[in-house]
Design an enzyme around this catalytic site. Structure first.
Site, mmCIF file in Angstrom:
data_model
loop_
_atom_site.group_PDB
_atom_site.id
_atom_site.type_symbol
_atom_site.label_atom_id
_atom_site.label_comp_id
_atom_site.label_asym_id
_atom_site.label_seq_id
_atom_site.Cartn_x
_atom_site.Cartn_y
_atom_site.Cartn_z
ATOM 1 N N CYS A 12 92.917 54.135 2.466
ATOM 2 C CA CYS A 12 93.870 55.057 1.851
ATOM 3 C C CYS A 12 95.225 54.881 2.527
ATOM 4 O O CYS A 12 95.363 54.132 3.501
ATOM 5 C CB CYS A 12 93.388 56.501 1.990
ATOM 6 S SG CYS A 12 93.356 57.091 3.701
ATOM 7 N N HIS A 43 86.795 55.380 11.237
ATOM 8 C CA HIS A 43 85.338 55.381 11.368
ATOM 9 C C HIS A 43 84.741 54.183 10.653
ATOM 10 O O HIS A 43 84.077 54.320 9.621
ATOM 11 C CB HIS A 43 84.768 56.691 10.818
ATOM 12 C CG HIS A 43 85.097 57.864 11.681
ATOM 13 N ND1 HIS A 43 85.368 59.111 11.176
ATOM 14 C CD2 HIS A 43 85.222 57.978 13.031
ATOM 15 C CE1 HIS A 43 85.632 59.943 12.177
ATOM 16 N NE2 HIS A 43 85.545 59.275 13.296
ATOM 17 N N CYS A 97 98.099 60.945 9.921
ATOM 18 C CA CYS A 97 98.350 60.880 8.484
ATOM 19 C C CYS A 97 99.327 61.978 8.074
ATOM 20 O O CYS A 97 99.186 63.133 8.520
ATOM 21 C CB CYS A 97 97.029 61.037 7.740
ATOM 22 S SG CYS A 97 97.217 61.189 5.952
ATOM 23 N N HIS A 125 84.433 67.197 13.518
ATOM 24 C CA HIS A 125 85.166 66.027 13.021
ATOM 25 C C HIS A 125 86.523 65.952 13.723
ATOM 26 O O HIS A 125 87.150 66.985 14.007
ATOM 27 C CB HIS A 125 85.353 66.130 11.510
ATOM 28 C CG HIS A 125 85.953 64.905 10.899
ATOM 29 N ND1 HIS A 125 87.311 64.684 10.840
ATOM 30 C CD2 HIS A 125 85.375 63.816 10.312
ATOM 31 C CE1 HIS A 125 87.546 63.529 10.242
ATOM 32 N NE2 HIS A 125 86.387 62.984 9.920
ATOM 33 N N GLU A 127 89.529 65.215 12.817
ATOM 34 C CA GLU A 127 90.656 65.891 12.162
ATOM 35 C C GLU A 127 90.566 67.403 12.343
ATOM 36 O O GLU A 127 91.562 68.071 12.651
ATOM 37 C CB GLU A 127 90.685 65.562 10.665
ATOM 38 C CG GLU A 127 91.828 66.237 9.921
ATOM 39 C CD GLU A 127 91.752 66.061 8.421
ATOM 40 O OE1 GLU A 127 92.220 66.974 7.706
ATOM 41 O OE2 GLU A 127 91.230 65.022 7.959
ATOM 42 N N SER A 219 81.854 58.106 8.913
ATOM 43 C CA SER A 219 83.026 58.470 8.122
ATOM 44 C C SER A 219 82.698 59.636 7.205
ATOM 45 O O SER A 219 81.827 59.527 6.325
ATOM 46 C CB SER A 219 83.499 57.266 7.288
ATOM 47 O OG SER A 219 84.434 57.663 6.313
ATOM 48 N N ASN A 221 84.525 61.085 4.809
ATOM 49 C CA ASN A 221 84.865 60.920 3.386
ATOM 50 C C ASN A 221 83.910 59.951 2.694
ATOM 51 O O ASN A 221 83.643 60.071 1.502
ATOM 52 C CB ASN A 221 86.328 60.494 3.216
ATOM 53 C CG ASN A 221 86.576 59.058 3.628
ATOM 54 O OD1 ASN A 221 86.396 58.138 2.853
ATOM 55 N ND2 ASN A 221 86.980 58.850 4.878
ATOM 56 N N SER A 263 88.216 54.403 5.038
ATOM 57 C CA SER A 263 88.329 53.577 6.240
ATOM 58 C C SER A 263 87.599 52.241 6.101
ATOM 59 O O SER A 263 87.356 51.565 7.087
ATOM 60 C CB SER A 263 87.785 54.341 7.449
ATOM 61 O OG SER A 263 86.471 54.801 7.204
#
Length: 580
Positions: A12, A43, A97, A125, A127, A219, A221, A263
């Protein structure tokens, strides 16, 4: 077996930006300096492995950060963690990001006004941990609807989401939280890339028999994409690499969809797609596969591009105003063939990343192609010598230049003040030298075969051959920018950026079109100049199709780009048949 690949699969914007910042930091570091990331940059184990090879490591508790650069990953960190890194004497490069930065700023603003923060996301996580650092100790994480009932009493609540969260869960969580805490402010913080990725995978599930999701198991996502696919009732396989694919489990499906987490690098997706596409199920597919294999052999073995070189030699001879000779076409074909083949072996790691199918093909037939490459180079030199010393020296010097191109000419002891130790390391040298090799073998050799005095047609012909080859090389480098950056290569798209590169390609096509028209009008070249204008238009066409992602597959793009050389020969034959 049919394979449909999601357009949004792979890196992304945030991950791509973080990778660029990290690799720029690695390229710009001072002698003796170290580059680290605060935690895994992304990740994905395979990407992290390549970063380790480039001496980019992850910070640990005993790492000496003096004289070092620490890159904050896309997930972001807490303010206290950043202060801790700076206190150890490290230079900080913030690759957080922009979407995560926005969430950080929202939490910080409302925390200053006395709001408690509820983050809908994965507890622990990276983030989410970073976001909690901006909540001034009043942050709470909601992983599922059941967690909401466990939240303590709060007066004012700010509701945000982890940027890669499932939007349907977030919407339901907002409704329930606002029901429990009427004095709440909610913010849409799921990034647009996540929205598109999730929407596309839902639509893709409706048109395929099974889904493969490529990405690291750590990861968030990626695992969320797996969950979404499964929620659609579609058989779903989560793999990190192509080695994990069990083709026996896929044989009951006719159409496979492939997507990947934010990722996951392009080369991992390519490898998975290539492996699935080569699987043969029924008789019809076996025939189709056999036909495709023959075609792929012509492309992968560089036979196809060798034919293109012969066609270009024929076209350039007529543009020069001389009679095409078969021997010069053969010399050009052998030289370009050998150059392409030997380059694949000299760039094994790059080919493995950017062209995994071709890498496997050459690995299986390594001895054969090494021999063919050497024989091609030797044969072109011998044939050149037989037809004149000037032609021999043209081929020999071009071959010699190719050898010295990769040699470390500057001693390592000078690397402190001379950055580039070989011609290969100079930004943009690859594309320029590639264009020169094509111009020398397809335009200069036919000229040296019949005359020695300079004529304006020579300049135009050399420019034409150089331009087509240069454009082809640069477009493929735009395709391979992700893998090349990780390997530390500085191609033109990497050195000046995609947008500037595109402008240069447009300028070259316009200049070449103008040169062909002006040369024909002034009588420097024959009316063949007009017939070659479609080749310039063709080059512009495949550039446009690639930029608009209409062409995305590496082999397909290369096939279309290389056909322009054959197209030039066909246009020359058409002109010759109409004028003689």
């Amino acid at each position: 077996m049919k394979v449909f690949v999601a357009k949004t699969a792979g890196f992304c914007m945030g991950v791509r930006r973080a990778m660029d910042i990290l690799l720029d930091a690695a390229n710009e570091k001072n002698i003796g300096a170290k580059v680290y990331t605060d935690g895994p940059l992304i990740h994905n184990p395979q990407v992290l492995e390549y970063l380790e090879k480039r001496d980019i490591h992850i910070v640990n508790d005993v790492t000496d950060l003096s004289n070092s650069t620490v890159v904050i990953r896309a997930h972001g960190v807490t303010p206290s963690r950043r202060a801790e890194i700076e206190s150890k004497g490290a230079k900080v490069c913030d690759a957080t990001c922009p979407h995560v930065m926005r969430v950080q700023s929202i939490i910080k603003k409302y925390a200053a006004q006395g709001y408690s923060t509820i983050i809908v996301g994965d507890n622990g996580h990276a983030e989410v941990v970073g976001l909690l650092g901006y909540a001034e100790g009043r942050g709470h994480v909601v992983e599922n609807m059941e967690n909401i009932e466990l939240l303590p009493p709060m007066d004012k609540v700010c509701i945000v989401a982890q940027t890669t969260q499932d939007r349907h869960l977030f919407k339901r969580a907002i409704d329930e939280i606002k029901r429990r805490y009427p004095n709440s402010e909610s913010f849409e913080t799921i990034c647009s890339s996540t929205y598109k990725r999730q929407d596309e995978v839902v639509n893709l599930c409706k048109s395929v028999d099974a889904m493969i999701v490529v990405g690291g198991r750590g990861s968030a996502n990626t695992t969320r994409l797996v969950t979404i696919c499964e929620s659609q009732g579609t058989p779903t396989f989560h793999v990190e690499t192509d080695a994990e694919i069990d083709l026996n489990k896929l044989k009951v499906f006719n159409i496979i969809g492939v997507t990947a987490g934010a990722s996951t690098p392009n080369w991992m997706i390519k490898r998975v797609v290539d492996k699935v596409r080569t699987y043969k199920v029924n008789k019809y597919q076996k025939i189709l596969f056999a036909t495709k294999s023959i075609f792929n052999f012509l492309i992968g073995s560089c036979t196809y591009v060798g034919l293109g070189a012969a066609s270009m030699s024929y076209s350039c001879a007529l543009l020069l105003g001389v009679q095409p000779r078969l021997i010069f076409c053969i010399i050009a074909a052998l030289f370009i063939f050998s150059m392409q083949v030997l380059n694949h072996f000299a760039n094994k790691e790059s080919v493995a990343l950017n062209e995994p199918a071709r890498a496997k093909f050459y690995e299986k037939k390594q001895v054969l192609f090494v021999i063919l490459g050497i024989l091609g180079a030797a044969s072109s030199s011998i044939l050149g010598l037989y037809h004149g010393k000037s032609i021999f020296f043209c081929v020999f010097l071009a071959s010699l230049f190719g050898i010295f191109y990769r040699l470390q000419i500057i001693p390592k002891s000078f690397s402190g003040f001379i950055r580039y130790r070989s011609l290969e390391q100079i930004p943009g040298s690859k594309e320029i030298f590639y264009g020169i090799a094509w111009a020398a073998s397809t335009a200069l050799i036919p000229f040296l075969g019949v005359r020695r005095d300079f004529i304006p047609a020579l300049a135009i012909t050399v420019a034409f051959a150089f331009s087509l080859a240069f454009i082809r090389a640069v477009v493929l480098d735009i395709r391979d920018i992700q893998g090349d950056r990780i390997l530390g290569k500085e191609t033109i798209p990497i050195a000046i950026g995609k947008e500037r590169t595109k402008k240069i390609l447009v300028s070259i096509t316009l200049f070449m079109a103008s040169l062909l028209i002006a040369g024909t009008l002034l009588g420097w070249i024959s009316t063949l100049g007009y017939f070659l204008l479609p080749c310039i238009a063709y080059a512009s066409g495949y550039q446009y199709l690639f930029q608009k992602r209409i062409i995305t597959e590496g082999l397909l793009l290369e096939t279309i780009a290389d056909f322009n050389f054959i197209f030039a020969g066909l246009m020359a034959i058409l002109w010759q048949s109409l004028t003689f």
